[in-house]
Design a protein around this motif. Structure first.
Motif: not given
Length: 307
Positions: A246, A279, A283, A288, A290, A299
């Motif tokens: 990230t 994303f 993601a 995750v 987002a 996130l």
């Protein structure tokens, strides 16, 4: 003339409303002395607020008449003779007393390329700060962020990069360094790098990566082609902490990411300047969700099994 232009850019870039970064970059790269003159003025940064008033110099100017940033600050340069003289004096003193170290800063999402006199090429990723020496093209110091080095090797005068208290010395090398907080990461794509040559002298050949943080040193194998992959618009990892991933995304895209779940990631992510589109694809790969807020991208770990 060069000092006047440097002063003009110093005042203009300190304006919170300044937006003409492309023109500023063109001016910096137009002549070798431009960056030196600008850096010398910025060294006197602590004195500038007292010298440059926050309000317009002429009381007759309407308070809501902001005008174009370039013309407004040019007017201050012409009309504010005493301020200009004081700043030029500060420049002269700074040029006399300062070392030949200069700083290159990049905004988040911005990339700059530096070509040194010895043929070495440095590519600086967004949100980074790198120090160089006008008189020593074999020196660099990465204070924060990320930079890739393609070094012209000279065994009699090795290129060295300082990162905090650590020194990396080239041995005919292409390598990438990340400095984030108290953690330093280096990956070697070609040749060899020596970690702390005057003490530990740990050899890092092509295909090796080192991480140094408060827990000590970790050395792992990496694919050489994955080193500095951000230059090709992608990020490649092998069992990397999501916090590292990230951080790299935020630096490359110029965005703020809030938090990182305690996950690890293996794979390749394609960068995209559109965060929403990025994303939407990345993601699920990261495991995750987002969500964009005014504080940045949040996130969170996805619930349930991942496909």
């Amino acid at each position: 003339m060069e000092q006047e232009e440097a002063l003009d850019w110093t005042i203009r870039t300190r304006d919170p409303d300044f937006r003409d970064w492309d023109a500023f970059t063109r001016w910096l790269e137009a002549a070798p002395g431009h960056a030196a003159a600008y850096d010398a003025l910025m060294l006197a940064d602590a004195d500038l607020p007292a010298l440059v008033p926050a309000e317009p110099l002429f009381a007759g100017t309407p308070a809501n008449d902001r005008g174009a940033p370039a013309s407004r600050w040019r007017w201050r340069w012409i009309g504010g003779g005493a301020i200009a003289a004081a700043l030029v004096a500060a420049l002269s003193i700074g040029m006399t007393n300062r070392a030949d170290i200069y700083t290159v800063d990049t905004r988040p999402g911005e990339v700059r390329v530096i070509a040194l006199d010895d043929g070495t090429r440095i590519e600086i990723n967004g949100g980074s700060r790198l120090r160089l020496d006008h008189n020593d093209p074999r020196f660099a110091a990465l204070d924060s962020g990320e930079a890739s080095f393609t070094v012209t090797h000279d065994a009699s005068d090795p290129f060295r990069v300082t990162v905090g208290d650590t020194v990396f010395e080239d041995a005919g090398t292409i390598f990438n360094i990340v400095r984030a907080g108290d953690a330093t990461r280096i990956g070697v794509a070609e040749g060899e790098v020596i970690y702390n040559p005057d003490s530990d002298a740990i050899s890092l050949p092509a295909g090796r990566a080192l991480r140094e943080d408060g827990r000590g040193l970790t050395i792992v194998s990496v694919a050489p082609e994955s080193v500095a992959s951000w230059r090709q618009g992608r990020l490649a990892y092998d069992n990397a902490p999501l916090a590292d991933v990230t951080g790299d995304i935020a630096r490359s895209l110029g965005i703020r990411i809030v938090g990182a779940p305690p996950l690890r990631f293996t794979g390749t992510i394609l960068l995209d300047r559109d965060p929403q589109r990025f994303f939407a694809r990345a993601a699920p790969l990261l495991g995750v969700t987002a969500r964009h807020t005014r504080d940045g991208w949040i996130l969170k770990e996805r619930d349930g099994p991942q496909s």
